[in-house]
Design a protein around this motif. Structure first.
Motif, PDB file in Angstrom:
ATOM      1  N   GLY A   7       3.598   0.168   2.596  1.00  0.00           N
ATOM      2  CA  GLY A   7       4.249   1.479   2.573  1.00  0.00           C
ATOM      3  C   GLY A   7       3.239   2.590   2.510  1.00  0.00           C
ATOM      4  O   GLY A   7       2.619   2.792   1.480  1.00  0.00           O
ATOM      5  N   LYS A  27       1.791   6.680   3.377  1.00  0.00           N
ATOM      6  CA  LYS A  27       2.219   8.014   2.979  1.00  0.00           C
ATOM      7  C   LYS A  27       3.340   8.502   3.882  1.00  0.00           C
ATOM      8  O   LYS A  27       3.351   8.248   5.073  1.00  0.00           O
ATOM      9  CB  LYS A  27       1.045   8.990   3.072  1.00  0.00           C
ATOM     10  CG  LYS A  27      -0.092   8.694   2.095  1.00  0.00           C
ATOM     11  CD  LYS A  27      -1.200   9.701   2.282  1.00  0.00           C
ATOM     12  CE  LYS A  27      -2.356   9.408   1.327  1.00  0.00           C
ATOM     13  NZ  LYS A  27      -3.469  10.347   1.514  1.00  0.00           N
ATOM     14  N   THR A  28       4.255   9.207   3.295  1.00  0.00           N
ATOM     15  CA  THR A  28       5.317   9.803   4.098  1.00  0.00           C
ATOM     16  C   THR A  28       4.965  11.265   4.328  1.00  0.00           C
ATOM     17  O   THR A  28       4.430  11.940   3.457  1.00  0.00           O
ATOM     18  CB  THR A  28       6.665   9.709   3.371  1.00  0.00           C
ATOM     19  OG1 THR A  28       6.545  10.316   2.089  1.00  0.00           O
ATOM     20  CG2 THR A  28       7.083   8.254   3.195  1.00  0.00           C
ATOM     21  N   LEU A  51       4.888   5.378  -9.092  1.00  0.00           N
ATOM     22  CA  LEU A  51       5.549   5.730  -7.838  1.00  0.00           C
ATOM     23  C   LEU A  51       7.004   6.095  -8.078  1.00  0.00           C
ATOM     24  O   LEU A  51       7.650   5.549  -8.985  1.00  0.00           O
ATOM     25  CB  LEU A  51       5.487   4.559  -6.850  1.00  0.00           C
ATOM     26  CG  LEU A  51       4.132   4.238  -6.222  1.00  0.00           C
ATOM     27  CD1 LEU A  51       4.259   2.987  -5.359  1.00  0.00           C
ATOM     28  CD2 LEU A  51       3.624   5.404  -5.390  1.00  0.00           C
ATOM     29  N   ASP A  55      12.106   5.067  -4.944  1.00  0.00           N
ATOM     30  CA  ASP A  55      12.304   4.637  -3.557  1.00  0.00           C
ATOM     31  C   ASP A  55      11.013   4.069  -2.963  1.00  0.00           C
ATOM     32  O   ASP A  55      11.029   3.035  -2.277  1.00  0.00           O
ATOM     33  CB  ASP A  55      12.837   5.789  -2.706  1.00  0.00           C
ATOM     34  CG  ASP A  55      11.939   7.021  -2.737  1.00  0.00           C
ATOM     35  OD1 ASP A  55      11.134   7.157  -3.689  1.00  0.00           O
ATOM     36  OD2 ASP A  55      12.032   7.845  -1.803  1.00  0.00           O
ATOM     37  N   GLN A  56       9.885   4.727  -3.249  1.00  0.00           N
ATOM     38  CA  GLN A  56       8.614   4.222  -2.743  1.00  0.00           C
ATOM     39  C   GLN A  56       8.241   2.904  -3.412  1.00  0.00           C
ATOM     40  O   GLN A  56       7.706   1.991  -2.766  1.00  0.00           O
ATOM     41  CB  GLN A  56       7.508   5.252  -2.964  1.00  0.00           C
ATOM     42  CG  GLN A  56       7.638   6.503  -2.110  1.00  0.00           C
ATOM     43  CD  GLN A  56       6.465   7.454  -2.310  1.00  0.00           C
ATOM     44  OE1 GLN A  56       5.334   7.021  -2.531  1.00  0.00           O
ATOM     45  NE2 GLN A  56       6.730   8.742  -2.232  1.00  0.00           N
ATOM     46  N   LYS A  87       7.492  -0.668  -1.480  1.00  0.00           N
ATOM     47  CA  LYS A  87       6.243  -1.426  -1.613  1.00  0.00           C
ATOM     48  C   LYS A  87       6.515  -2.848  -2.108  1.00  0.00           C
ATOM     49  O   LYS A  87       5.892  -3.801  -1.634  1.00  0.00           O
ATOM     50  CB  LYS A  87       5.286  -0.696  -2.560  1.00  0.00           C
ATOM     51  CG  LYS A  87       4.613   0.510  -1.914  1.00  0.00           C
ATOM     52  CD  LYS A  87       3.568   1.095  -2.824  1.00  0.00           C
ATOM     53  CE  LYS A  87       2.876   2.296  -2.172  1.00  0.00           C
ATOM     54  NZ  LYS A  87       1.965   1.882  -1.110  1.00  0.00           N
TER      55      LYS A  87
END
Length: 259
Positions: free
Chosen positions: A40, A42-43, A233, A236-237, A241
């Motif tokens: 996962g 970076k967004t 984190l 959601d993140q 992951k």
């Protein structure tokens, strides 16, 4: 580029089923979207993407105006690599190197771009031209080690990491690469030891944390691994992951069953 045998890649395939280009920036090995990228990345916000496009457009215009300027070529090539335009980065930096064949900064950028693009042997050779024994650069030594790891030459890679660590003892980025090299050899206890040292020295680096989590998971310590990847984190993140980590571990178990 010499043909690589399947035997040379067997240890890597057993541990990392989807080898992709090295992230040779400073240099965080290895594969599966740099291992940690697969857990996962970076967004980006919409605004962030728009800013990136604007910056890229401006860089492109600067490069077109002065294609022979080494500094501009390096900056543009780095931006292209960062946006996933790997082949284009190689083309830009290759042209710049042809015009400035002794520019070590250009050679270093070109070598990293080649590795991003999967040209590992050529990357190793070019990075060697960027390095001077009289003025050794630990980043280039580590990048060369990462390229060797992707070529299945793990013991040679570890010698390059050792040389880098003589310059910068306990540098977390180099330790992380070294730990992943041991993982590629299926030496998981040693990989855990080295990645643990990297983590102790930089607990905020999400790549190191995820790499250590992967090694813990491969040893059957999945609960510890999940705690590590979830640390600090948003929910959601963290969930994403953990899901990615479980997917990697499931693939590893499947590979063992097929052996």
């Amino acid at each position: 580029m010499p043909k690589r045998s399947s035997l040379a890649f067997r240890p890597a395939r057993l541990l990392l089923p989807a080898l992709v280009a090295l992230a040779l920036g400073g240099c965080q090995t290895t594969s599966l979207e740099d291992v940690t990228g697969a857990l996962g990345g970076k967004t980006e916000t919409t605004a962030g993407k728009a800013d990136t496009r604007t910056d890229m457009d401006a860089l492109r215009e600067r490069y077109r105006a002065k294609p022979s300027d080494p500094a501009i070529a390096i900056e543009y090539g780095k931006a292209l690599r960062g946006s996933g335009q790997r082949a284009q980065a190689v083309a830009v930096l290759e042209q710049a190197v042809l015009a400035h064949p002794s520019n070590k900064a250009l050679l270093a950028g070109y070598g990293r771009a080649l590795a991003d693009n999967g040209n590992f042997q050529q990357a190793f050779d070019v990075l060697g031209r960027a390095h001077s024994p009289e003025d050794p650069d630990w980043r280039i030594l580590s990048a060369q080690g990462a390229a060797l790891d992707q070529l299945g030459r793990n013991e040679e890679a570890q010698q390059y990491y050792a040389s880098a660590l003589k310059i910068v003892p306990d540098e977390p980025q180099v330790l992380s690469n070294l730990g992943l090299s041991y993982m590629l050899q299926n030496n998981l206890p040693k990989a855990e030891q080295v990645l643990g040292r990297a983590y102790q020295r930089n607990q905020n680096d999400v790549r190191i944390r995820a790499n250590l989590a992967l090694v813990l998971g491969l040893q059957g310590r999945e609960a510890e691994a999940e705690i590590l990847v979830k640390a600090d984190l948003p929910p959601d993140q963290a969930a994403a992951k953990v899901a990615a980590l479980r997917q990697l571990l499931a693939k590893k178990q499947q590979q063992r069953a097929e052996k």
